[in-house]
Enzyme design. Structure first.
Site, mmCIF file in Angstrom:
data_model
loop_
_atom_site.group_PDB
_atom_site.id
_atom_site.type_symbol
_atom_site.label_atom_id
_atom_site.label_comp_id
_atom_site.label_asym_id
_atom_site.label_seq_id
_atom_site.Cartn_x
_atom_site.Cartn_y
_atom_site.Cartn_z
ATOM 1 N N GLY A 25 0.653 -1.169 -0.053
ATOM 2 C CA GLY A 25 0.144 -0.139 -0.091
ATOM 3 C C GLY A 25 0.761 1.380 0.163
ATOM 4 O O GLY A 25 0.276 2.244 -0.299
ATOM 5 N N ASN A 26 2.302 1.082 0.272
ATOM 6 C CA ASN A 26 3.197 2.418 0.286
ATOM 7 C C ASN A 26 3.819 2.063 -1.073
ATOM 8 O O ASN A 26 4.437 1.148 -1.381
ATOM 9 C CB ASN A 26 4.226 2.341 1.464
ATOM 10 C CG ASN A 26 5.444 3.145 1.428
ATOM 11 O OD1 ASN A 26 5.579 3.616 0.344
ATOM 12 N ND2 ASN A 26 5.871 3.203 2.513
ATOM 13 N N SER A 29 7.551 1.900 -1.481
ATOM 14 C CA SER A 29 8.220 0.844 -0.747
ATOM 15 C C SER A 29 7.979 -0.470 -1.629
ATOM 16 O O SER A 29 9.051 -1.196 -2.168
ATOM 17 C CB SER A 29 7.607 0.510 0.555
ATOM 18 O OG SER A 29 7.714 -0.823 0.770
ATOM 19 N N ASN A 111 6.093 7.800 13.277
ATOM 20 C CA ASN A 111 5.215 6.750 13.621
ATOM 21 C C ASN A 111 5.516 6.034 14.824
ATOM 22 O O ASN A 111 5.319 5.106 15.237
ATOM 23 C CB ASN A 111 5.290 5.589 12.477
ATOM 24 C CG ASN A 111 4.969 6.150 11.007
ATOM 25 O OD1 ASN A 111 5.838 6.254 10.211
ATOM 26 N ND2 ASN A 111 3.676 6.642 10.814
ATOM 27 N N HIS A 138 6.804 -5.775 9.527
ATOM 28 C CA HIS A 138 8.237 -5.383 10.076
ATOM 29 C C HIS A 138 8.097 -4.252 10.902
ATOM 30 O O HIS A 138 8.751 -4.194 12.066
ATOM 31 C CB HIS A 138 8.917 -4.900 8.759
ATOM 32 C CG HIS A 138 8.408 -3.727 7.713
ATOM 33 N ND1 HIS A 138 7.179 -3.625 7.485
ATOM 34 C CD2 HIS A 138 8.951 -2.509 7.648
ATOM 35 C CE1 HIS A 138 6.854 -2.580 6.771
ATOM 36 N NE2 HIS A 138 7.913 -1.786 6.899
ATOM 37 N N GLU A 175 -0.807 4.039 14.117
ATOM 38 C CA GLU A 175 0.452 4.285 13.757
ATOM 39 C C GLU A 175 1.143 5.664 13.965
ATOM 40 O O GLU A 175 2.041 6.406 13.185
ATOM 41 C CB GLU A 175 0.222 4.411 12.048
ATOM 42 C CG GLU A 175 -0.240 3.040 11.083
ATOM 43 C CD GLU A 175 0.862 2.213 10.832
ATOM 44 O OE1 GLU A 175 1.904 2.811 10.353
ATOM 45 O OE2 GLU A 175 0.419 1.098 10.976
ATOM 46 N N ARG A 215 -4.577 1.541 7.591
ATOM 47 C CA ARG A 215 -3.580 1.029 9.072
ATOM 48 C C ARG A 215 -3.896 1.485 10.387
ATOM 49 O O ARG A 215 -3.395 1.228 11.495
ATOM 50 C CB ARG A 215 -2.130 1.760 8.692
ATOM 51 C CG ARG A 215 -1.616 1.025 7.452
ATOM 52 C CD ARG A 215 -0.127 1.284 7.744
ATOM 53 N NE ARG A 215 0.592 1.166 6.503
ATOM 54 C CZ ARG A 215 2.044 1.212 6.413
ATOM 55 N NH1 ARG A 215 2.518 1.732 7.485
ATOM 56 N NH2 ARG A 215 2.621 1.368 5.229
ATOM 57 N N HIS A 251 -0.677 6.604 4.986
ATOM 58 C CA HIS A 251 -0.707 7.418 6.128
ATOM 59 C C HIS A 251 -1.381 8.811 5.825
ATOM 60 O O HIS A 251 -1.382 9.227 4.718
ATOM 61 C CB HIS A 251 0.430 7.864 6.783
ATOM 62 C CG HIS A 251 1.239 6.583 7.598
ATOM 63 N ND1 HIS A 251 2.640 6.581 7.475
ATOM 64 C CD2 HIS A 251 0.837 5.448 8.515
ATOM 65 C CE1 HIS A 251 2.787 5.461 8.036
ATOM 66 N NE2 HIS A 251 1.877 4.889 8.679
ATOM 67 N N CYS A 365 7.610 12.564 7.685
ATOM 68 C CA CYS A 365 7.802 11.189 8.259
ATOM 69 C C CYS A 365 8.943 10.956 9.115
ATOM 70 O O CYS A 365 8.969 10.143 9.949
ATOM 71 C CB CYS A 365 7.817 10.275 7.168
ATOM 72 S SG CYS A 365 6.657 10.167 5.880
HETATM 73 O O1 SUG Z 1 5.373 2.553 7.405
HETATM 74 N N1 SUG Z 1 8.052 2.581 4.805
HETATM 75 C C1 SUG Z 1 7.096 3.217 5.782
HETATM 76 C C2 SUG Z 1 7.017 4.672 5.733
HETATM 77 C C3 SUG Z 1 6.606 5.437 6.935
HETATM 78 C C4 SUG Z 1 6.335 6.775 6.444
HETATM 79 N N2 SUG Z 1 6.007 7.527 7.630
HETATM 80 C C5 SUG Z 1 4.727 8.493 7.643
HETATM 81 N N3 SUG Z 1 3.981 8.620 6.538
HETATM 82 N N4 SUG Z 1 4.732 9.218 8.514
HETATM 83 C C6 SUG Z 1 5.842 2.494 6.047
HETATM 84 O O2 SUG Z 1 5.220 2.131 5.106
HETATM 85 C C7 SUG Z 1 9.314 0.756 4.085
HETATM 86 C C8 SUG Z 1 10.050 -0.282 4.181
HETATM 87 C C9 SUG Z 1 10.561 -1.247 2.943
HETATM 88 O O3 SUG Z 1 9.858 -1.325 2.188
HETATM 89 O O4 SUG Z 1 11.539 -2.000 3.368
HETATM 90 C C10 SUG Z 1 8.246 1.344 5.250
HETATM 91 O O5 SUG Z 1 8.320 0.567 6.081
#
Ligand code: SUG
Length: 441
Positions: A25-26, A29, A111, A138, A175, A215, A251, A365
């Site tokens: 969803g990110n 990532s 977070n 994770h 979160e 989330r 987020h 973030c």
């Molecule tokens: O939770 N990325 C984090 C990014 C967090 C961003 N924070 C805010 N929006 N406040 C997450 O998705 C990527 C890890 C990876 O793919 O290895 C990661 O966890």
């Protein structure tokens, strides 16, 4: 008048910074699965942002990283022996588990927790509720360790209360500050806490995202405001627009930003946005709420440039906005130029945060905002407050201990674990904090 100032707490990047595609969803990532990471560059980019904030006259603090891999987690999965044996067996049997255990997502300090300042709580204490982060496998490993670290740093129990993360049930998925925003008018001292959620018991289907997970639960937000003893009538519970989540706003701080009386949000950030705006304006006078239309910037564009993840800083010269370089593209830049022209913000800087952006983390973030009274700032360990000297020491620390590059295969290298331990040991000495890590006991 309460002299409340917002301290910025940024996590230091860790030596195992890598891209595991761990956040469904990110989009950033997901896109960077297996890409070669550059831990040293990542650490310098994050330090450069902190230096920028410090030089604007804002108090900037640093939060040490967690030790990775999380060997207790791997032992809990049945791996045995010393670190080298565990890492190699895990790399052979289940490399995905090793990537979870090596994740450095804790760097995204927004977070880490939700913070309720002492001025807003019934018991006049500053409350931290560390996030349980249980939606992503994770990040669910972070909460307890962060709780212990915050306890070690914000030691003064007369001023700071560090709660345990909320219980680990999806009903309370939390979160942290990424889905929380505090509005504040320094002239009148009126305030409001905005809690944004994406799931709730009995939530109708049309309010739920279809593609990606929401989330943040509403029940978690209510629990956080209860634990933080927020004065009655100052909390607003708002639903995130599911279309925003499905477009990659995992987020709320990917489509919503601001500080004090200023809010900048996307037209499609929240459900029933007009009602939200009226509710905030009735709690805090003289709000400046700027809605960016989808015509000027679509949700997809907002998610790829992270304009709404800008770091708003209240300085002596007005509002200073820190944005990732991606916002210099034509359409987001046009929006920013208009904000400057309308005097909504007074200054902007574009920073290279490419290593963080590849994991889906922009300027906002990377930091946790902690509104503190001057006596509370005095109660912080001064060793975590960034100064020009400390900055140079931290840069040397990064150069001495971080690798230039890291591939997925390197995650199994036992040498990386010893390097990380050595680095963190040196960091605690540099910061003058007593032992923070179990291996130092
Ligand atoms: O939770 N990325 C984090 C990014 C967090 C961003 N924070 C805010 N929006 N406040 C997450 O998705 C990527 C890890 C990876 O793919 O290895 C990661 O966890």
């Amino acid at each position: 008048m309460a002299d409340l100032r917002e301290v910025q707490l940024d996590g230091l990047i860790a030596p195992t910074h890598h891209y595991g595609a761990l956040s469904f969803g990110n989009k950033a990532s997901m896109r960077h699965a297996g890409a070669l990471s550059k831990p040293r560059a990542a650490a310098h980019q994050a330090l450069d942002k902190m230096a920028h904030v410090m030089r604007l006259g804002v108090t900037q603090c640093v939060l040490p990283p967690l030790l990775r891999p999380d060997l207790d987690f791997l032992r809990g999965c049945g791996f045995e022996g010393d670190a080298a044996a565990i890492m190699q067996a895990c790399a052979h049997d289940d490399p995905h588990l090793l990537s979870l255990a090596q994740s450095c997502a804790f760097t995204w300090t927004a977070n880490c927790a939700t913070v309720i300042p002492s001025t807003d709580s019934n018991d006049r204490k500053c409350h931290f509720v560390p996030a349980n982060l249980l939606t992503t496998p994770h990040r669910a490993l972070e909460g307890h360790a962060r709780y212990q670290m915050l306890n070690a740093i914000f030691k003064d129990n007369d001023q700071f209360i560090i709660h345990e993360p909320l219980p680990m049930t999806p009903a309370l998925a939390d979160e942290g500050a990424a889905n929380h925003h505090r509005c504040y008018n320094p002239q009148t001292e009126d305030f409001a806490h905005i809690f944004v959620h994406s799931s709730a018991h009995g939530m109708p289907k049309n309010l739920r995202p279809q593609k990606y997970p929401g989330r943040q639960s509403k029940e978690a937000q209510i629990s956080v405001s209860r634990l933080g003893h927020i004065k009655k009538g100052h909390s607003l519970l708002i639903t995130q627009e599911p279309r925003a989540i499905d477009a990659g706003a995992f987020h709320n701080d990917v489509v919503f930003a601001g500080c004090n009386t200023h809010i900048l949000l996307h037209e499609q950030a929240l459900i029933d946005q007009q009602h939200f705006i009226s509710a905030v304006e009735s709690l805090v006078p003289d709000m400046h709420i700027r809605v960016v239309s989808k015509r000027d910037l679509s949700l997809d564009e907002a998610v790829s440039c992270y304009l709404f993840n800008g770091q708003f800083l209240s300085t002596d010269n007005g509002i200073h906005l820190l944005l990732p370089q991606q916002c210099q593209a034509k359409r987001p830049k046009r929006v920013v130029d208009q904000l400057l022209k309308d005097d909504f913000i007074q200054a902007v800087d574009y920073l290279d945060l490419s290593q963080s952006m590849m994991g889906g983390g922009g300027p906002a973030c990377l930091r946790l905002r902690i509104p503190l009274l001057s006596e509370e700032i005095d109660a912080l360990p001064q060793s975590i407050v960034l100064t020009e000297d400390k900055l140079q020491q931290l840069k040397q620390w990064v150069d001495a201990h971080f690798r230039d590059e890291l591939s997925t295969d390197d995650l199994a290298d036992p040498q990386l674990y010893s390097e990380s331990k050595t680095a963190l040991d040196a960091l605690t000495q540099l910061l003058g904090t007593s032992s923070l890590y179990a291996f130092q006991a």
